[in-house]
Design a protein around this motif. Structure first.
Motif, PDB file in Angstrom:
ATOM      1  N   ASP A  90      -9.013   2.045   0.478  1.00  0.00           N
ATOM      2  CA  ASP A  90      -8.005   1.096  -0.028  1.00  0.00           C
ATOM      3  C   ASP A  90      -6.682   1.076   1.172  1.00  0.00           C
ATOM      4  O   ASP A  90      -6.312   0.098   1.571  1.00  0.00           O
ATOM      5  N   VAL A  93      -7.857  -1.321   3.677  1.00  0.00           N
ATOM      6  CA  VAL A  93      -7.933  -2.549   3.544  1.00  0.00           C
ATOM      7  C   VAL A  93      -6.233  -2.905   3.647  1.00  0.00           C
ATOM      8  O   VAL A  93      -6.141  -4.011   4.037  1.00  0.00           O
ATOM      9  N   SER A  96      -5.665  -3.472   7.224  1.00  0.00           N
ATOM     10  CA  SER A  96      -6.175  -4.737   7.556  1.00  0.00           C
ATOM     11  C   SER A  96      -5.102  -6.002   7.271  1.00  0.00           C
ATOM     12  O   SER A  96      -5.107  -7.013   8.093  1.00  0.00           O
ATOM     13  N   CYS A 185      -8.437   0.301   9.992  1.00  0.00           N
ATOM     14  CA  CYS A 185      -8.595  -0.842   9.267  1.00  0.00           C
ATOM     15  C   CYS A 185      -9.817  -1.074   8.789  1.00  0.00           C
ATOM     16  O   CYS A 185     -11.255  -0.407   9.170  1.00  0.00           O
ATOM     17  N   ASP A 186     -10.422  -2.024   8.049  1.00  0.00           N
ATOM     18  CA  ASP A 186     -11.578  -2.372   7.519  1.00  0.00           C
ATOM     19  C   ASP A 186     -12.261  -3.705   8.412  1.00  0.00           C
ATOM     20  O   ASP A 186     -11.658  -4.655   8.365  1.00  0.00           O
ATOM     21  N   VAL A 189     -12.979  -6.641   6.510  1.00  0.00           N
ATOM     22  CA  VAL A 189     -11.810  -7.675   5.971  1.00  0.00           C
ATOM     23  C   VAL A 189     -11.447  -8.303   7.349  1.00  0.00           C
ATOM     24  O   VAL A 189     -11.176  -9.468   7.400  1.00  0.00           O
TER      25      VAL A 189
END
Length: 241
Positions: A90, A93, A96, A185-186, A189
């Motif tokens: 989470d 995300v 990101s 970060c993802d 995404v």
């Protein structure tokens, strides 16, 4: 008055015979008693030993409780690990999406739009040539690179407005790639939001990055290329698996 004569004394032989009979009787009695005692001892030794355990039921309850406690501990630990990993996901995300917002509000999207405005007429001029090479990746990359150089290759000082905009966009994509590679970060995404923009930008300005590297900026644009090519470390479960 009549009196009975005193009894005559028994002979030695008679006394010896009686004594022997008494000895034989005592020996027989002792043997019988010894045999009886021996049988009792043997029976006592050979009899199965039964130990009364007044706590056997309690012990079984303790063992079952210990097993249940271990299972509960393992389940709680497993749940905790999955919950920790979910929170980390989470967080990636969220980071990101923060970058997406920064792209929109930090001037990066505007710089990208200005570069596109410069590229569009040049692309239209070369549209037929680009279509003619078809799916030849090397030829297409050469044509797109030439168009990009027509926008940014006006001097080697890298001070034109187009160069500054290219630097700004490169700076953003480099940060995004590093953020994803470090599992802050993802990547999925970021790829969803910036995948097409980064790929198109690299196609036009990969040669610009090479000129920057030749000018002394080691590694300039490498993270953007890795972002486009998918050479980014994916986030792992607990950072290990």
């Amino acid at each position: 008055m009549d009196t009975k004569p005193p009894p005559k004394g028994r002979s030695r032989a008679a006394r010896n015979e009686e004594s022997e009979r008494d000895d034989d009787g005592r020996k027989a009695s002792q043997l019988h008693e010894a045999a009886h005692v021996g049988v009792g001892i043997i029976e006592a030794v050979s009899k199965p030993l039964k130990v009364e355990d007044n706590y056997s039921s309690l012990h079984r309850v303790d063992e079952v409780a210990a097993v249940i406690l271990k299972l509960v501990t393992v389940l709680a630990l497993t749940f905790g690990l999955f919950e920790y990993d979910r929170q980390k996901a989470d967080s990636r995300v969220t980071q990101s999406l923060n970058l997406v917002q920064e792209w929109e509000t930090g001037g990066y999207q505007d710089a990208y739009a200005r570069i596109n405005d410069l590229l569009l007429p040049l692309y239209q001029q070369n549209a037929d040539t680009i279509a003619a090479v078809g799916d030849n990746a090397a030829e297409r990359a050469l044509l797109y690179g030439n168009i990009g150089e027509a926008v940014t290759g006006k001097d080697d000082a890298f001070v034109s407005e187009a160069d500054k905009d290219a630097d700004k966009v490169f700076h953003f994509f480099e940060r995004a790639a590093i953020c994803a590679n470090e599992a802050i970060c993802d990547y999925a995404v970021l790829k969803t939001f910036f995948g097409s923009e980064a790929s198109s930008f690299w196609l036009y300005f990969g040669r610009y990055a090479e000129r920057r590297q030749a000018d002394g900026y080691a590694g300039y644009g490498d993270w953007t290329r890795r972002f486009v090519d998918g050479e980014i470390n994916r986030a792992k479960f607990l950072g290990m698996f």
